[in-house]
Design a protein around this motif. Structure first.
Motif, PDB file in Angstrom:
ATOM      1  N   LEU A  94      12.689 -23.561  -0.557  1.00  0.00           N
ATOM      2  CA  LEU A  94      11.535 -24.359  -0.154  1.00  0.00           C
ATOM      3  C   LEU A  94      10.310 -24.090  -1.013  1.00  0.00           C
ATOM      4  CD1 LEU A  94      10.746 -26.376   2.166  1.00  0.00           C
ATOM      5  CD2 LEU A  94       9.792 -24.376   3.347  1.00  0.00           C
ATOM      6  N   GLU A  95      10.051 -22.805  -1.348  1.00  0.00           N
ATOM      7  CA  GLU A  95       8.740 -22.452  -1.893  1.00  0.00           C
ATOM      8  C   GLU A  95       8.747 -21.550  -3.125  1.00  0.00           C
ATOM      9  OE1 GLU A  95       6.184 -22.760   2.260  1.00  0.00           O
ATOM     10  OE2 GLU A  95       6.922 -20.795   1.634  1.00  0.00           O
ATOM     11  N   PHE A  96       9.909 -21.122  -3.583  1.00  0.00           N
ATOM     12  CA  PHE A  96       9.922 -20.149  -4.677  1.00  0.00           C
ATOM     13  C   PHE A  96       9.223 -20.685  -5.920  1.00  0.00           C
ATOM     14  CE2 PHE A  96      11.774 -17.850  -8.275  1.00  0.00           C
ATOM     15  CZ  PHE A  96      11.625 -16.542  -7.849  1.00  0.00           C
ATOM     16  N   ALA A  97       9.489 -21.929  -6.270  1.00  0.00           N
ATOM     17  CA  ALA A  97       8.930 -22.482  -7.511  1.00  0.00           C
ATOM     18  C   ALA A  97       7.418 -22.634  -7.448  1.00  0.00           C
ATOM     19  CB  ALA A  97       9.576 -23.826  -7.824  1.00  0.00           C
ATOM     20  N   THR A  98       6.891 -22.922  -6.274  1.00  0.00           N
ATOM     21  CA  THR A  98       5.459 -23.202  -6.156  1.00  0.00           C
ATOM     22  C   THR A  98       4.606 -21.942  -6.048  1.00  0.00           C
ATOM     23  OG1 THR A  98       5.538 -23.397  -3.738  1.00  0.00           O
ATOM     24  CG2 THR A  98       5.978 -25.386  -5.030  1.00  0.00           C
ATOM     25  N   MET A  99       5.223 -20.797  -5.810  1.00  0.00           N
ATOM     26  CA  MET A  99       4.466 -19.548  -5.671  1.00  0.00           C
ATOM     27  C   MET A  99       3.855 -19.128  -7.004  1.00  0.00           C
ATOM     28  SD  MET A  99       6.993 -17.045  -3.544  1.00  0.00           S
ATOM     29  CE  MET A  99       7.937 -17.592  -2.131  1.00  0.00           C
ATOM     30  N   SER A 100       2.832 -18.293  -6.917  1.00  0.00           N
ATOM     31  CA  SER A 100       2.330 -17.624  -8.113  1.00  0.00           C
ATOM     32  C   SER A 100       3.285 -16.493  -8.485  1.00  0.00           C
ATOM     33  CB  SER A 100       0.934 -17.055  -7.855  1.00  0.00           C
ATOM     34  OG  SER A 100       1.006 -15.973  -6.926  1.00  0.00           O
ATOM     35  N   ARG A 101       3.168 -15.990  -9.705  1.00  0.00           N
ATOM     36  CA  ARG A 101       3.998 -14.853 -10.115  1.00  0.00           C
ATOM     37  C   ARG A 101       3.782 -13.653  -9.202  1.00  0.00           C
ATOM     38  NH1 ARG A 101       3.586 -14.614 -16.796  1.00  0.00           N
ATOM     39  NH2 ARG A 101       4.713 -16.556 -17.221  1.00  0.00           N
ATOM     40  N   SER A 102       2.540 -13.415  -8.834  1.00  0.00           N
ATOM     41  CA  SER A 102       2.230 -12.277  -7.972  1.00  0.00           C
ATOM     42  C   SER A 102       2.912 -12.410  -6.617  1.00  0.00           C
ATOM     43  CB  SER A 102       0.717 -12.156  -7.771  1.00  0.00           C
ATOM     44  OG  SER A 102       0.064 -11.905  -8.982  1.00  0.00           O
ATOM     45  N   ARG A 105       5.622 -14.120  -5.881  1.00  0.00           N
ATOM     46  CA  ARG A 105       7.071 -13.914  -6.025  1.00  0.00           C
ATOM     47  C   ARG A 105       7.393 -12.425  -6.094  1.00  0.00           C
ATOM     48  NH1 ARG A 105       6.535 -17.480 -10.474  1.00  0.00           N
ATOM     49  NH2 ARG A 105       6.597 -19.638  -9.741  1.00  0.00           N
ATOM     50  N   ARG A 106       6.614 -11.719  -6.896  1.00  0.00           N
ATOM     51  CA  ARG A 106       6.900 -10.288  -7.061  1.00  0.00           C
ATOM     52  C   ARG A 106       6.653  -9.521  -5.764  1.00  0.00           C
ATOM     53  NH1 ARG A 106       8.232  -6.607 -10.711  1.00  0.00           N
ATOM     54  NH2 ARG A 106       7.348  -4.521 -10.559  1.00  0.00           N
ATOM     55  N   ASN A 107       5.601  -9.847  -5.046  1.00  0.00           N
ATOM     56  CA  ASN A 107       5.349  -9.188  -3.763  1.00  0.00           C
ATOM     57  C   ASN A 107       6.525  -9.381  -2.814  1.00  0.00           C
ATOM     58  OD1 ASN A 107       2.798  -8.209  -4.399  1.00  0.00           O
ATOM     59  ND2 ASN A 107       1.731  -9.983  -3.560  1.00  0.00           N
ATOM     60  N   LEU A 108       6.959 -10.632  -2.674  1.00  0.00           N
ATOM     61  CA  LEU A 108       8.052 -10.943  -1.753  1.00  0.00           C
ATOM     62  C   LEU A 108       9.325 -10.225  -2.145  1.00  0.00           C
ATOM     63  CD1 LEU A 108       9.289 -12.602   0.553  1.00  0.00           C
ATOM     64  CD2 LEU A 108       9.658 -14.459  -1.089  1.00  0.00           C
ATOM     65  N   HIS A 109       9.674 -10.273  -3.422  1.00  0.00           N
ATOM     66  CA  HIS A 109      10.953  -9.699  -3.834  1.00  0.00           C
ATOM     67  C   HIS A 109      10.895  -8.178  -3.948  1.00  0.00           C
ATOM     68  CE1 HIS A 109      13.241 -13.377  -4.167  1.00  0.00           C
ATOM     69  NE2 HIS A 109      12.086 -13.936  -4.503  1.00  0.00           N
ATOM     70  N   TYR A 110       9.713  -7.625  -4.069  1.00  0.00           N
ATOM     71  CA  TYR A 110       9.583  -6.164  -3.937  1.00  0.00           C
ATOM     72  C   TYR A 110      10.045  -5.740  -2.541  1.00  0.00           C
ATOM     73  CZ  TYR A 110       7.457  -1.525  -3.647  1.00  0.00           C
ATOM     74  OH  TYR A 110       7.253  -0.169  -3.469  1.00  0.00           O
ATOM     75  N   VAL A 111       9.567  -6.441  -1.518  1.00  0.00           N
ATOM     76  CA  VAL A 111       9.937  -6.102  -0.143  1.00  0.00           C
ATOM     77  C   VAL A 111      11.426  -6.345   0.099  1.00  0.00           C
ATOM     78  CG1 VAL A 111       9.582  -6.700   2.290  1.00  0.00           C
ATOM     79  CG2 VAL A 111       7.613  -6.508   0.755  1.00  0.00           C
ATOM     80  N   LEU A 112      11.926  -7.522  -0.290  1.00  0.00           N
ATOM     81  CA  LEU A 112      13.322  -7.864  -0.014  1.00  0.00           C
ATOM     82  C   LEU A 112      14.290  -6.967  -0.773  1.00  0.00           C
ATOM     83  CD1 LEU A 112      13.193 -11.778   0.030  1.00  0.00           C
ATOM     84  CD2 LEU A 112      13.056 -10.183   1.956  1.00  0.00           C
ATOM     85  N   ALA A 113      14.025  -6.731  -2.059  1.00  0.00           N
ATOM     86  CA  ALA A 113      14.928  -5.899  -2.852  1.00  0.00           C
ATOM     87  C   ALA A 113      14.903  -4.455  -2.373  1.00  0.00           C
ATOM     88  CB  ALA A 113      14.545  -5.973  -4.334  1.00  0.00           C
ATOM     89  N   THR A 114      13.745  -3.981  -1.936  1.00  0.00           N
ATOM     90  CA  THR A 114      13.647  -2.596  -1.469  1.00  0.00           C
ATOM     91  C   THR A 114      14.426  -2.388  -0.182  1.00  0.00           C
ATOM     92  OG1 THR A 114      11.461  -2.350  -2.502  1.00  0.00           O
ATOM     93  CG2 THR A 114      12.070  -0.738  -0.829  1.00  0.00           C
ATOM     94  N   VAL A 115      14.286  -3.307   0.779  1.00  0.00           N
ATOM     95  CA  VAL A 115      15.028  -3.128   2.025  1.00  0.00           C
ATOM     96  C   VAL A 115      16.526  -3.336   1.791  1.00  0.00           C
ATOM     97  CG1 VAL A 115      13.093  -3.670   3.534  1.00  0.00           C
ATOM     98  CG2 VAL A 115      14.579  -5.510   2.771  1.00  0.00           C
ATOM     99  N   ALA A 116      16.893  -4.237   0.873  1.00  0.00           N
ATOM    100  CA  ALA A 116      18.314  -4.390   0.544  1.00  0.00           C
ATOM    101  C   ALA A 116      18.856  -3.102  -0.060  1.00  0.00           C
ATOM    102  CB  ALA A 116      18.514  -5.557  -0.427  1.00  0.00           C
ATOM    103  N   TYR A 140      16.492 -19.827   2.699  1.00  0.00           N
ATOM    104  CA  TYR A 140      15.849 -21.118   2.963  1.00  0.00           C
ATOM    105  C   TYR A 140      14.454 -21.167   2.342  1.00  0.00           C
ATOM    106  CZ  TYR A 140      13.552 -24.946   5.334  1.00  0.00           C
ATOM    107  OH  TYR A 140      12.845 -26.089   5.587  1.00  0.00           O
ATOM    108  N   PHE A 141      13.678 -20.115   2.538  1.00  0.00           N
ATOM    109  CA  PHE A 141      12.328 -20.096   1.981  1.00  0.00           C
ATOM    110  C   PHE A 141      12.360 -20.067   0.450  1.00  0.00           C
ATOM    111  CE2 PHE A 141      11.057 -18.287   6.237  1.00  0.00           C
ATOM    112  CZ  PHE A 141      10.304 -19.383   6.614  1.00  0.00           C
ATOM    113  N   TRP A 142      13.388 -19.446  -0.120  1.00  0.00           N
ATOM    114  CA  TRP A 142      13.559 -19.490  -1.578  1.00  0.00           C
ATOM    115  C   TRP A 142      13.626 -20.949  -2.035  1.00  0.00           C
ATOM    116  CZ3 TRP A 142      14.674 -17.141  -6.376  1.00  0.00           C
ATOM    117  CH2 TRP A 142      15.393 -17.924  -7.275  1.00  0.00           C
TER     118      TRP A 142
END
Length: 321
Positions: free
Chosen positions: A152-160, A162-173, A148-150
């Motif tokens: 809602l807000e993925f496009a508006t985020m800065s590159r940093s 996006r990378r911070n968020l997906h570092y956490v999500l990809a690592t726990v996955a 849902y948050f993807w």
């Protein structure tokens, strides 16, 4: 085509997030999390998160102790679970590089708690569950809310961010943390980066939020560092899901992008070996076009930080520490 039964109805958690945002105290909580994450005040943020977790457990115990009907306590408990996910999402998005692994550990510890239970007066063990999923073993709604948050807000985020968020999500996955569902977020990233026609973009693009930016405005260089994180840090679950042609996803998540369709990738609505190979070819083609002289990673590096440090722009504050 209906969404698989294992996924919550999108409108359900859209309404819940709207409730979170409408509540002044809850909005203040998320603002506090954002401020603490940005300023590396993890020791202040984590107790606030802990208070939410204790609140969930206290509500569950009280409901069982006083024999409250499920319909009278489960909706509120579901809301508080999703408040926790909103806090974690906010912390991951705005965290500094040196704090990302701390968030990963906190999520893994929460998942490791296992089933939240309470022994009632009749000595019957009651397990806290909602939408047929158990707290905390099944981490109910976590993957759905990240999707849902993807949107809602993925496009508006800065590159940093996006990378911070997906570092956490990809690592726990990658740590087998409800991987089947959480890898849906990775599939969205990989589809947008590799299966959707986009301009290459500019290495020197400003690393800023932009409330007016849409998904169509994103370039390959806006997305590829996040895609690489999923290919590296969630490598094993994505390979497993691809080998098993796993496709228990709503159509809007699992569908192929235009470039994959043109390449003849079979559309099973999820992961497949053919789709994984397409992502790999696209990734290496893009990186090779940017840095033809690069050296590939050595075979001993099972989970390297990057296929090529410096080959692609990662954003100043989001580079892997």
């Amino acid at each position: 085509m209906e969404s698989p039964s294992s996924w919550s109805i999108p409108q359900e958690f859209e309404n819940l997030v709207a409730t979170i945002r409408a509540d002044g105290s809850l909005k203040k909580m998320c603002e506090s999390t954002k401020d603490q994450a940005r300023n590396s005040r993890m020791d202040q943020m984590l107790p606030m998160l802990g208070s939410s977790l204790w609140n969930i457990e206290d509500q569950f115990r009280a409901a069982i102790q006083y024999r409250v009907a499920d319909a009278d306590w489960k909706p509120n408990l579901s809301l508080w679970v999703r408040i926790v996910w909103a806090q974690i999402y906010t912390a991951a998005r705005f965290s500094r590089v040196e704090n990302r692994d701390r968030l990963v550990v906190e999520l893994m510890l929460l998942h490791g708690v296992g089933n939240m239970t309470y022994v009632g007066e009749d000595n019957q063990i009651v397990v806290a569950s909602m939408a047929d999923r158990v707290l905390w073993a099944d981490m109910p709604f976590f993957a759905e809310d990240m999707v849902y948050f993807w949107n809602l807000e993925f496009a508006t985020m800065s590159r940093s961010q996006r990378r911070n968020l997906h570092y956490v999500l990809a690592t726990v996955a990658g740590g087998n943390f409800v991987s089947e569902k959480l890898c849906a977020v990775g599939m969205l990233v990989l589809r947008e980066a590799f299966e959707t026609p986009r301009e290459m973009g500019n290495d020197g693009s400003e690393d800023d939020e932009d409330e007016n930016r849409t998904m169509r405005d994103l370039t390959i260089l806006d997305l590829i560092s996040c895609a690489e994180l999923w290919m590296l840090r969630a490598r094993d679950p994505i390979m497993r899901l691809s080998a098993n042609n796993f496709s228990d996803y709503p159509p809007e998540i699992g569908r192929l992008g235009p470039l994959a369709q043109e390449a003849g990738v079979p559309d099973n609505g999820g992961f497949s070996q053919e789709r994984l190979e397409f992502w790999r070819r696209r990734f290496h083609s893009i990186v090779d076009s940017r840095r033809p002289e690069r050296n590939r990673r050595v075979p001993q590096e099972r989970w390297p930080e990057s296929y090529l440090t410096g080959a692609l722009p990662m954003g100043g504050s989001s580079s892997v520490a």
